[in-house]
Every structure is written in C-alpha cells, then in structure tokens.
Design a protein around this motif. Sequence first.
Motif, PDB file in Angstrom:
ATOM      1  N   UNK A  65      14.832  12.177 -60.057  1.00 13.98           N
ATOM      2  CA  UNK A  65      14.486  11.630 -58.740  1.00 13.98           C
ATOM      3  C   UNK A  65      14.137  12.731 -57.757  1.00 13.98           C
ATOM      4  N   UNK A  66      15.027  13.697 -57.632  1.00 15.04           N
ATOM      5  CA  UNK A  66      14.782  14.784 -56.688  1.00 15.04           C
ATOM      6  C   UNK A  66      13.734  15.720 -57.235  1.00 15.04           C
ATOM      7  N   UNK A  98       5.680   4.733 -61.832  1.00 13.31           N
ATOM      8  CA  UNK A  98       4.338   5.287 -61.651  1.00 13.31           C
ATOM      9  C   UNK A  98       4.332   6.468 -60.686  1.00 13.31           C
ATOM     10  N   UNK A  99       3.274   7.245 -60.752  1.00 15.39           N
ATOM     11  CA  UNK A  99       3.129   8.369 -59.820  1.00 15.39           C
ATOM     12  C   UNK A  99       1.652   8.718 -59.690  1.00 15.39           C
ATOM     13  N   UNK A 135      11.045   7.082 -58.692  1.00  7.63           N
ATOM     14  CA  UNK A 135      11.987   7.729 -59.604  1.00  7.63           C
ATOM     15  C   UNK A 135      13.166   6.815 -59.836  1.00  7.63           C
ATOM     16  N   UNK A 136      13.882   7.062 -60.908  1.00  6.05           N
ATOM     17  CA  UNK A 136      15.090   6.252 -61.107  1.00  6.05           C
ATOM     18  C   UNK A 136      16.168   7.064 -61.791  1.00  6.05           C
ATOM     19  N   UNK A 152      17.101   3.652 -57.553  1.00  8.76           N
ATOM     20  CA  UNK A 152      15.657   3.859 -57.479  1.00  8.76           C
ATOM     21  C   UNK A 152      15.239   4.599 -56.220  1.00  8.76           C
ATOM     22  N   UNK A 153      14.184   5.377 -56.341  1.00  6.37           N
ATOM     23  CA  UNK A 153      13.661   6.046 -55.146  1.00  6.37           C
ATOM     24  C   UNK A 153      12.146   5.914 -55.078  1.00  6.37           C
ATOM     25  N   UNK A 154      11.648   5.937 -53.867  1.00  2.00           N
ATOM     26  CA  UNK A 154      10.211   6.036 -53.613  1.00  2.00           C
ATOM     27  C   UNK A 154      10.024   7.318 -52.826  1.00  2.00           C
TER      28      UNK A 154
END
Lengths: 716, 213
Positions: A143-144, A393-394, A414-415, A473-475
């Motif tokens: 994630x980071x 996705x990215x 991210x997760x 989860x992160x965006x």
Amino acid sequence: MKKVSILIFILGLTRLWAQDSLQTKKLEEVVVTATRNDHPVASLPMPVSIVSKSQIQTMGSLRLNNVLTEQTGLVIVPQVNGVGNGLQMQGFDPDYTLILVDGEPLIGRFTGSLDLSRITVGNIKQIEIVKGPSSSLYGSDALAGVVNIITDGAAARGGTFSARYGTFNTTNFNADMGTKEKKWSSFVSFNRYGTDGYSMGASTNKIVSPFTNNTLSGKFSAKLSPSTLLKFSGRWFEENQQQNFLVNAGVNQMLRTIGQGKIKDWNMIGTLVQRVSSRLKATARFYSTRYSTQTSLNIQPADTLYYHDDFAQGFTRPELVVEYFANSKNIFTAGAGAVFESVQTSRYGDESPRHQQTDYSFLQHEWLPQEKFHLITGARWDRNSIYGSQLSPKISALWQVNEAVSLKASYGLGFKAPDFRQLYLNFNNTAAGGYSVLGTEIVEQRIRQLQAQGQIGSLFYNLDQLGKLEAERSRALNVGGKVLLNKKWWADVNIFRNDIDNLIETQIVANTVASQNIYSYRNLKRVFTQGLELNVTYAVTRYVSAQAGYQLLYAKDKDVMANIESGGVYSYYRDPVTLETKRLTISEYFGLSNRSRHTGNFKLFYKNPNSGWEASLRTIYRGKYGAGSLQGNVQGISIPPSDRNNNGILDVYDNFVKGYLLFNFSVAKTFKDKFRVQAGVDNLLNYTDPMYIPNLPGRQLYLSLAYSFRAIPHER
Amino acid sequence: MKNRFIILSLSAGVILFSACQKNDSVAPALNAVTYTNLPADPPSGGYNPTNGQAIGVTNKFTFFSFATGAIVANTDSATTKWDLGFRGTTIIVNGGTSGPGNAAAQVVTGIFENLTTAPNSGFGQDNSRSASAPYAIPTGSGNGWYNYDPASNLITPIAGRVIMVKTSGGEYAKMEILSYYKNTVMPTTPTLTPNDRYYTFRYVYQPSGTKLQ
C-alpha cells in the motif's frame, strides 16, 4: 552511562571496484521494481529512488535499517512492543510496505512489521524504493510502497574480505567470492554480525540483548542456450539472542529470567528465463521461504519455565510472467501465480497449523508513443481462500516537458490482507479484569461455546456479522516532477494523498457474565495520509555533492475528524492543570500517533577516486510526534502515552516526543585499489531518549578494514 | 520526565456550598463544588503483580449524598440517605436493583458549565438483571465516564462526559469526574503501591427545580 566511547578497530567492508560517483550516475541507474522490467529511473512515471552500493559503503551501514533511516520520507519506528525496527513510509505503519529481496517477499511479520535489522547490506547491489501503492504488480501489503533489495551477483572473478569492530562490541565480518565465466557465473557471500546489545536509562535490562547472526547466500546462473537462462539463488539466516532480564514479580521481589531467542530464516528462488522470440520473453519462477522464531525464558536459579513463545511461517509461490515487446511503443507484461502460506504458533492458543492460498494474475501495458511520454496501465486480480477477491488497478504517466522539466502522476489502489493474527488469535487473559482477543475465523465458534456454557453476558453483534474480515484498502494519488536547474542543481518533488478504508481494529464484540470483555477484529477505521516530499541535489564540485530532503506529512483519522465536527466525544479536552473541560476544534487535532509532521535530512558526500579518499556527513531530523498507548512498552516498563487531556486522541495540547537531530560521520581511504580503511561515528552528538526511543542507542564508533583479492571492476 | 504533579487546593469547597444553601430562596446562583479524594475501596495491599487482583479491598461501596455534600456511612446502605455509590470504576445509583431509593442517572456529553438544565428524560436506574446495561452509569472503557489503557493500566476520565443525577430526594445534580487518582496525581509508571480509586469530581446540586447553574 551508556556508551563506552572507545574507538576501536575494525575491519570494514567494501568492494573496491564500486567507485561510481553519486552525482553523475543517478539518472542512468536502472530500476526493476516499479514495472518488473529494467527501466532507467528517470523514465519511470512513479516516485522511485535508488540507494547504490557505493553510497551504502560510504555511509558505513551494516543493516538495512541503517540505510533506510537516512532516506527522505522513510522513518524507522519500533514495533508495537517498543523494540525492533520497522519502516514507516508516507505515514503508513510498517505493516503496509512490502519488503522484497530480489523481487520476492520477506516473511516473518509476527508482530505485524518486519525487523529490518535482519537484513545485512554487505551483499547488496542496490536498494530500490517505490512509493505509492504497487498492489497492481505485487498484491497484498504494497500500500505505502515497495522496498526491493537487489543482491550482488558475480560480475568478475574476485572476492572481498572485510571486518569491522565498534561500540557495544559490535563485530561484523563479510566475505564474498564470485566467478563469471562465459556461460555461467556464481557468487557466494557470508556475513557474521554480533553485538553485546545495550541498555538505557536506569534499567539494567538490555533493550537489545546480545546476539549473533549468520547470513549465507549464494547465486548461480547459467546460460543453457543463447535464449535460455537458468538462475538459482538461496539465502540462509540464523540468529541467537542471549536474553537475561530482571523482572518484577511482586513487592520487593525480582526474578532473574534467562533464556534464548532464536530466529531461523531461509529462502530459495529458481528462475528460468526463455527468450521465445525477439519479442517474447517468458520467466518461470519458483520461490519458497520459511521463517521461524522461538523464545524461552527460565527463572533462575530454580530453572522453571517463565515464558515460551514460538512462531513459524511458510510461503511458497510459483509464478509465470510473460513479456511481449509488441513494437518500440508497446510492451505488455502478463503474469499469474499462486501463493501458499502457512503459520503455526503458540500465540494462537494452540499449535495447529493454519493455511491460506492466494491465486493471482496481473497485466501491465507500457505505452511510449514518443520519447517524451510514458504511460503505464496495469491491474492485478487476487483471489484468497479466506478474505475473497481484490482488484488493484494502477495508471501512471510521465511527460518530459523539456530537457529541464519532467512531470509525473500516478493513481492506484492498494490492499492489505488480514494477517494471521487477525484471523486466528486466541488470547485469553484470565486475571481479574481480564479479557480475550479472538481472531475472526474462530470468534463465532468460541462465542457459541461460551454461550453453551452460559458465560456470555451480552453480545453486541449478531454472530453472523462477526467473522467477516475484508482486506484493508487504499486509493492513492502521487503527483510530482523533476527539475534540472542546471548541471549542478536538480530537484525532485512529489505530492501524495492516500485514503485508507476498512482499517482493521480491535473492538469489543461481547462480554462475559463476569464482565470480561471479548475483543475481535473488525474493519472500522478510515484514515488519510497526505504530504509532500522534496529532494534537492547540488553537485558542489566534481568530488563533493550535497543533498537535502524534506517530508511534510499529515496523517489523520477521518472518523475522529467527523466526530469533532459534529461535537462528539472527541471534541473536548481536559486542561491537565485546572482539570477543566474545554472544547477542541478541528484545527487542534494533530493526527495519528507516531507520525512526525516534519522529517528531513541533509547529507554531504566527498569522493575522490584519484586519491582514494571519501567522506560523508549526514544529518537526519525527525520532528516531534505523539506516542501511542502501546508505544515503547519495553520489557514491562510501560510509558505514559502522549494523551494527557483525557480525550483519547492526539491534539496540540498533548505531550509530544521531542524532535531530534542525528549526525553521522564517516571517512574512508582506499589504497592501491585493494585495501580500504574506514572509520566512522553514528549519532555523533549522543542523542538518546530511553523512554520514548529505545531503538536509538547513543554514540557508536567503528573502524573497518577490507581487502579485495582481485580488483577486476564490476560491471554496473 | 514529563510528570506533571497537579496539586489542587480545594479546602473552600464545602464552606462555599453551605453558604449558598442559605441564599437558596432568592435567585440562586449555584456554585460548582469540588469534592477531593473520595475513596472508592482503594486496595490497602496494592495489586497482585501476577494476576492483577487488588489486595486488601472491602468490596464495599462508598456512598455520597449531594444534598449534604458528604459521604454517607456504609451502615446506611439500605436507606435513601445516599445518591451514588463508588467502588473502583463502578458507580451505582440509589435506585433499581442497587438501592431502596429512587435515584437515577445518565451520562451526557458536553461542557459542564454549558449544561444548565437537567434533561427531562433519559435517566436510568441500575438493573442487575440486564446483561447489556446493568448500571445507569455504564462501566467499561469508553462506555461511560472513563477510558482504560491496557498498556499503562491507567484510568482517565473522558473529557466532556457529565453525569446527570436525579437524587434520592427527587432533586437534580450534575457532576463531572476529574480524576481517579489520589490528589489527582496520575502515576507515570505502573507501581505496586498505586494511588488509584480516589475520585475527585465537581458537581452542582439544585435543591429545587431543574436549573443547574
């Protein structure tokens, strides 16, 4: 009282041939982590940085945490139990950064974060740091960002021996040897590291117990045919800690407990690369690793068991990746694989092994319509046997505006999968006022058992609501660029924003008739981190370069903010002197604990290849931050949390851990391209804060010697 | 290093209180009274370090009356002389299953000074038969008046939590707990001879009506 400041000899490490100079090579360095293909760092549309071997050597670093702590935007933080060294990136806790060695994940996060001091940097070619989520390529935990440690391989026939001695009787020996033939090459390296550890403050108990560890790693590669490459590598690590603690066992009653802590860790990677055609490349990889740790303490002289703890984790992953170079403007990368994980530990109530499996596939497209533009789109699909599916996705883009300015932006998801502890923990504190913590996979069954025994007082959730844990989860958005002011000055900037949902927290889900709370894990919290990272480099002369780095960081809990705005329970604080309750405004809320708003560094490097002299002075600043309630609990000595005004959150009126400045200095001289002597001092001004920063020892001096028996230059 | 020793001088509290009772009939300007160090069954022998159990406790509640502003003898437990009882972090009301009176209470959120009127509704009494809400003033970290930090074992009164009380005599009072530690000095390191289970709180008692200022 700490520190025996005697300068000591040593023997240093080093490979004499790695003599590239900092200021010239930066732009051409090749990175693999960001895309899984080799790319010059300057062409990548996401924030990427590299720490080269030569820089690591000049810094005199021994372990991975020593290197990363000096990089902009990275903060080394203790684990929840107050010891160890985890990595905080863009305001994320250590659990949220993926640590790879040669592209494969390190395991052994038994308290959530990885202890970076496990990793020797003696055999590292370079460290690649990618910020922003990389779950689109790597799945969970990225994630980071991702830190990928690229280990050395043989580039010629040769070898190096080095030895070093320093404060706390710290010894480090390195040996490596390699050969490169026409069709094959092999490389072996060995590291032995030992220290007496240290204690701080009034306690005689050591914060770091004496330990020694050994790392043996090897690489072999063979060109089976002009289009087929076979690679095999492995790493074996073991550590022995001698623990000896005086523990409080009652009024005026102290117990002496003595025992051993052990860590074992090995991995192996087998890779077969087949160039099917000039456009198609296929890579099959098999990775298997195992980590185990065990601690046993006996009360002395009675020799009865006081404490026992063990943990073993396994991770195996077969993977197939295909790269298709459609034309000069389009590259496709596709991959699929499966991860088999297991864990077995005394921490989860019983020793029964737990398993989970993740199947995944990913696809990435790189588009280079013209030299000035680079667009990468990709996505990865993970399907886990316990927590379900994730799509990550990215999209990233780079635009070279002109020779001096380039702009980049990336957006991705991210997760982080629930960890084994959150799924299976079965912890019962049976003391009066005790409590239980139950992982989500067992909570329903345990509560049903307790219900049948008539022990449940009240249940705060329906049983079918419990036991369903989703991934966190992160965006994330990263926007930045690079400006070359002239040949001597350049600057990098990146602005980031991460929105993290579904963060897993413990929550009371039931209580017993004896009013003991039962906790389990639930997806509860929403936080954000945002800020700015700035790096400026100035090539002062041919031999001298200066670098300055700065990170501004805001990391806050969105639910706390909403609560303050609606006049909820967090919108008050108690003046600690008058005990009066007052209103707290949103601007007085500081944010999450353990995050400094300001961090930075300033480094000066000198390197003269003609004379063989090199030197460095590095300054690292960490601004004030709040101590969370579980921070710094060292061997039973708990510390007061920052909150001193009874609202349970960190606000501007709380006690903060003071900001601090560290100075590290090193100097080295290379003779005849064969011998190298290095001396240095870390934490020159002897800054310590035993209560809040136990993982920062005082001043440490070292001396090292190295000899390379063949000085054939490495290819870079 | 960051110990903050807070010493309050509160000797005037009870005198002020009796003074204002005399002026009761005229436009009453009620004063907040601070009561210091109400012992709530402190453990005379400290705590057992292995199981955390309190040593030398009586398991008896300390009773308090807002009308008199003083502790009520434990022998009067079966009377309506008291309004609230304190034992450890648990506070009972003299009503429901806890006592023969008709006292009731509720926990509200706000600034003590700004809560100027007793609420019309929302008061509850203790009900030991209820598994989910056995006490009108909820126990447990974050539920009622305090937070408990399992790492440091400290009890801190939550800022902005005010307890509204309907007394045994049918009058109203509001109270805010300021500290759970003797002389309001919170320990900075865990100790086996603790000074916890001493309440310091301030309150306003309205002998007639619902105005609490």
